[in-house]
Motif scaffolding. Structure first.
Motif, PDB file in Angstrom:
ATOM      1  N   VAL A  53       0.866  -1.172   0.000  1.00 28.35           N
ATOM      2  CA  VAL A  53       0.000   0.000   0.000  1.00 28.35           C
ATOM      3  C   VAL A  53       0.905   1.226   0.000  1.00 28.35           C
ATOM      4  O   VAL A  53       1.921   1.265   0.697  1.00 28.35           O
ATOM      5  N   MET A  54       0.524   2.215  -0.801  1.00 29.65           N
ATOM      6  CA  MET A  54       1.344   3.413  -0.927  1.00 29.65           C
ATOM      7  C   MET A  54       0.559   4.646  -0.481  1.00 29.65           C
ATOM      8  O   MET A  54      -0.665   4.721  -0.646  1.00 29.65           O
ATOM      9  N   GLY A  55       1.277   5.598   0.073  1.00 32.33           N
ATOM     10  CA  GLY A  55       0.628   6.819   0.503  1.00 32.33           C
ATOM     11  C   GLY A  55       1.487   8.039   0.247  1.00 32.33           C
ATOM     12  O   GLY A  55       2.715   7.943   0.148  1.00 32.33           O
ATOM     13  N   TRP A  56       0.815   9.163   0.119  1.00 31.93           N
ATOM     14  CA  TRP A  56       1.476  10.479   0.081  1.00 31.93           C
ATOM     15  C   TRP A  56       1.146  11.186   1.391  1.00 31.93           C
ATOM     16  O   TRP A  56      -0.011  11.227   1.814  1.00 31.93           O
ATOM     17  N   TYR A  57       2.172  11.737   2.001  1.00 29.20           N
ATOM     18  CA  TYR A  57       2.048  12.514   3.220  1.00 29.20           C
ATOM     19  C   TYR A  57       2.655  13.893   2.955  1.00 29.20           C
ATOM     20  O   TYR A  57       3.422  14.072   2.014  1.00 29.20           O
ATOM     21  N   ARG A  58       2.322  14.832   3.804  1.00 28.76           N
ATOM     22  CA  ARG A  58       2.951  16.142   3.710  1.00 28.76           C
ATOM     23  C   ARG A  58       3.171  16.717   5.095  1.00 28.76           C
ATOM     24  O   ARG A  58       2.452  16.383   6.046  1.00 28.76           O
ATOM     25  N   GLN A  59       4.172  17.586   5.177  1.00 23.63           N
ATOM     26  CA  GLN A  59       4.475  18.262   6.431  1.00 23.63           C
ATOM     27  C   GLN A  59       4.776  19.721   6.139  1.00 23.63           C
ATOM     28  O   GLN A  59       5.762  20.024   5.462  1.00 23.63           O
ATOM     29  N   ALA A  60       3.900  20.571   6.653  1.00 22.96           N
ATOM     30  CA  ALA A  60       4.079  22.008   6.510  1.00 22.96           C
ATOM     31  C   ALA A  60       4.940  22.518   7.662  1.00 22.96           C
ATOM     32  O   ALA A  60       5.007  21.878   8.719  1.00 22.96           O
ATOM     33  N   PRO A  61       5.589  23.672   7.482  1.00 24.72           N
ATOM     34  CA  PRO A  61       6.428  24.216   8.555  1.00 24.72           C
ATOM     35  C   PRO A  61       5.645  24.375   9.858  1.00 24.72           C
ATOM     36  O   PRO A  61       4.543  24.934   9.868  1.00 24.72           O
ATOM     37  N   GLY A  62       6.176  23.835  10.933  1.00 25.04           N
ATOM     38  CA  GLY A  62       5.556  23.963  12.233  1.00 25.04           C
ATOM     39  C   GLY A  62       4.376  23.058  12.481  1.00 25.04           C
ATOM     40  O   GLY A  62       3.711  23.167  13.521  1.00 25.04           O
ATOM     41  N   LYS A  63       4.101  22.167  11.531  1.00 25.46           N
ATOM     42  CA  LYS A  63       2.952  21.276  11.676  1.00 25.46           C
ATOM     43  C   LYS A  63       3.405  19.815  11.635  1.00 25.46           C
ATOM     44  O   LYS A  63       4.487  19.495  11.184  1.00 25.46           O
ATOM     45  N   GLU A  64       2.507  18.949  12.098  1.00 27.89           N
ATOM     46  CA  GLU A  64       2.799  17.521  12.055  1.00 27.89           C
ATOM     47  C   GLU A  64       2.601  16.974  10.638  1.00 27.89           C
ATOM     48  O   GLU A  64       1.847  17.530   9.838  1.00 27.89           O
ATOM     49  N   ARG A  65       3.272  15.877  10.372  1.00 25.01           N
ATOM     50  CA  ARG A  65       3.098  15.218   9.093  1.00 25.01           C
ATOM     51  C   ARG A  65       1.687  14.626   9.027  1.00 25.01           C
ATOM     52  O   ARG A  65       1.209  14.040  10.004  1.00 25.01           O
ATOM     53  N   GLU A  66       1.040  14.775   7.877  1.00 21.81           N
ATOM     54  CA  GLU A  66      -0.322  14.297   7.734  1.00 21.81           C
ATOM     55  C   GLU A  66      -0.475  13.485   6.447  1.00 21.81           C
ATOM     56  O   GLU A  66       0.221  13.726   5.451  1.00 21.81           O
ATOM     57  N   LEU A  67      -1.424  12.536   6.499  1.00 29.81           N
ATOM     58  CA  LEU A  67      -1.722  11.740   5.313  1.00 29.81           C
ATOM     59  C   LEU A  67      -2.517  12.579   4.323  1.00 29.81           C
ATOM     60  O   LEU A  67      -3.506  13.210   4.687  1.00 29.81           O
ATOM     61  N   VAL A  68      -2.080  12.553   3.071  1.00 25.43           N
ATOM     62  CA  VAL A  68      -2.778  13.265   2.006  1.00 25.43           C
ATOM     63  C   VAL A  68      -3.675  12.308   1.222  1.00 25.43           C
ATOM     64  O   VAL A  68      -4.842  12.585   0.972  1.00 25.43           O
ATOM     65  N   ALA A  69      -3.094  11.170   0.817  1.00 23.63           N
ATOM     66  CA  ALA A  69      -3.836  10.211   0.000  1.00 23.63           C
ATOM     67  C   ALA A  69      -3.151   8.858   0.091  1.00 23.63           C
ATOM     68  O   ALA A  69      -1.945   8.780   0.341  1.00 23.63           O
ATOM     69  N   ALA A  70      -3.933   7.805  -0.119  1.00 18.95           N
ATOM     70  CA  ALA A  70      -3.391   6.452  -0.093  1.00 18.95           C
ATOM     71  C   ALA A  70      -4.046   5.619  -1.180  1.00 18.95           C
ATOM     72  O   ALA A  70      -5.164   5.921  -1.616  1.00 18.95           O
ATOM     73  N   ILE A  71      -3.337   4.557  -1.582  1.00 15.53           N
ATOM     74  CA  ILE A  71      -3.838   3.694  -2.647  1.00 15.53           C
ATOM     75  C   ILE A  71      -3.425   2.261  -2.341  1.00 15.53           C
ATOM     76  O   ILE A  71      -2.310   2.012  -1.863  1.00 15.53           O
ATOM     77  N   THR A  72      -4.324   1.331  -2.588  1.00 17.54           N
ATOM     78  CA  THR A  72      -4.040  -0.071  -2.320  1.00 17.54           C
ATOM     79  C   THR A  72      -3.022  -0.629  -3.323  1.00 17.54           C
ATOM     80  O   THR A  72      -2.716   0.013  -4.336  1.00 17.54           O
ATOM     81  N   SER A  73      -2.538  -1.819  -3.031  1.00 23.10           N
ATOM     82  CA  SER A  73      -1.443  -2.382  -3.821  1.00 23.10           C
ATOM     83  C   SER A  73      -1.791  -2.539  -5.298  1.00 23.10           C
ATOM     84  O   SER A  73      -0.950  -2.306  -6.167  1.00 23.10           O
ATOM     85  N   GLY A  74      -3.039  -2.887  -5.572  1.00 25.07           N
ATOM     86  CA  GLY A  74      -3.449  -3.055  -6.961  1.00 25.07           C
ATOM     87  C   GLY A  74      -3.998  -1.802  -7.599  1.00 25.07           C
ATOM     88  O   GLY A  74      -4.298  -1.781  -8.802  1.00 25.07           O
ATOM     89  N   GLY A  75      -4.171  -0.772  -6.792  1.00 23.77           N
ATOM     90  CA  GLY A  75      -4.671   0.503  -7.309  1.00 23.77           C
ATOM     91  C   GLY A  75      -6.180   0.617  -7.339  1.00 23.77           C
ATOM     92  O   GLY A  75      -6.711   1.623  -7.790  1.00 23.77           O
ATOM     93  N   GLY A  76      -6.872  -0.389  -6.818  1.00 25.87           N
ATOM     94  CA  GLY A  76      -8.323  -0.380  -6.941  1.00 25.87           C
ATOM     95  C   GLY A  76      -9.057   0.506  -5.957  1.00 25.87           C
ATOM     96  O   GLY A  76     -10.223   0.847  -6.179  1.00 25.87           O
ATOM     97  N   ASN A  77      -8.398   0.843  -4.866  1.00 27.28           N
ATOM     98  CA  ASN A  77      -9.036   1.674  -3.848  1.00 27.28           C
ATOM     99  C   ASN A  77      -8.130   2.809  -3.436  1.00 27.28           C
ATOM    100  O   ASN A  77      -6.912   2.623  -3.278  1.00 27.28           O
ATOM    101  N   THR A  78      -8.738   3.974  -3.260  1.00 26.92           N
ATOM    102  CA  THR A  78      -7.995   5.155  -2.834  1.00 26.92           C
ATOM    103  C   THR A  78      -8.764   5.860  -1.731  1.00 26.92           C
ATOM    104  O   THR A  78      -9.977   5.675  -1.587  1.00 26.92           O
ATOM    105  N   ASN A  79      -8.035   6.643  -0.953  1.00 29.63           N
ATOM    106  CA  ASN A  79      -8.708   7.546  -0.018  1.00 29.63           C
ATOM    107  C   ASN A  79      -7.899   8.822   0.111  1.00 29.63           C
ATOM    108  O   ASN A  79      -6.689   8.834  -0.169  1.00 29.63           O
ATOM    109  N   TYR A  80      -8.593   9.887   0.512  1.00 28.67           N
ATOM    110  CA  TYR A  80      -8.001  11.213   0.518  1.00 28.67           C
ATOM    111  C   TYR A  80      -8.357  11.962   1.798  1.00 28.67           C
ATOM    112  O   TYR A  80      -9.427  11.772   2.372  1.00 28.67           O
ATOM    113  N   ALA A  81      -7.458  12.849   2.186  1.00 30.89           N
ATOM    114  CA  ALA A  81      -7.780  13.795   3.243  1.00 30.89           C
ATOM    115  C   ALA A  81      -8.874  14.727   2.737  1.00 30.89           C
ATOM    116  O   ALA A  81      -8.917  15.056   1.544  1.00 30.89           O
ATOM    117  N   ASP A  82      -9.739  15.148   3.635  1.00 33.37           N
ATOM    118  CA  ASP A  82     -10.842  16.026   3.232  1.00 33.37           C
ATOM    119  C   ASP A  82     -10.332  17.300   2.556  1.00 33.37           C
ATOM    120  O   ASP A  82     -10.970  17.824   1.643  1.00 33.37           O
TER     121      ASP A  82
END
Length: 117
Positions: free
Chosen positions: A33-62
Motif C-alpha cells: 500500500v502506498m501513501g502520500w504525506y505532507r508536512q508544513a512548517p511547524g505542523k505535524e506530518r499528515e496523510l494526504v492520500a493512499a492507494i491499495t497495492s493493486g490501485g483499486g481503492n484510494t482515499n483522501y484527506a478532506d
C-alpha cells in the motif's frame, strides 16, 4: 537497496497544478500500500492520500478531495500525485511511503511544494 525517491516538486502559483512522482526500488512495489504525506512548517506530518497495492481503492484527506488524485503504475514501480487547484495552504514537503503488514515501512526523502504568487 530499498528506496523511494520523490520528484516533481517546485514553486507554483495558486490555482496551478503539479504532478509528483515517487520511484520505488529494492522491494516488491505491487505488494505494498502506498501513501502520500505532507508536512508544513511547524505542523505535524499528515496523510494526504493512499492507494491499495493493486490501485483499486484510494482515499483522501478532506482538504484535498476533488483536487488531488493518487495513482500508481506497478509496471514502472512508480506512484503519482496529481495536484490541481493548488492553494497556499498546500505548501509543504511531500513524502511517499510504502507499507506492507509484517514488513518495515519505507519513506522517501521528500520533495518541496511551494504555492505562492
Amino acid at each position: 537497496q530499498v528506496q523511494l525517491v520523490e520528484s516533481g516538486g517546485g514553486l507554483v502559483q495558486p490555482g496551478g497544478s503539479l504532478r509528483l512522482s515517487c520511484a520505488a526500488s529494492g522491494f516488491t512495489f505491487n505488494t505494498y500500500v502506498m501513501g502520500w504525506y505532507r508536512q508544513a512548517p511547524g505542523k505535524e506530518r499528515e496523510l494526504v492520500a493512499a492507494i491499495t497495492s493493486g490501485g483499486g481503492n484510494t482515499n483522501y484527506a478532506d482538504s484535498v478531495k476533488g483536487r488531488f488524485t493518487i495513482s500508481r503504475e506497478n509496471a514502472k514501480n512508480t506512484l503519482y500525485l496529481q495536484m490541481n487547484s493548488l492553494k497556499p495552504e498546500d505548501t509543504a514537503v511531500y513524502y511517499c511511503k510504502a507499507v506492507r503488514i509484517g514488513y518495515r515501512e519505507v519513506w522517501g526523502q521528500g520533495t518541496l511544494v511551494t504555492v505562492s504568487s
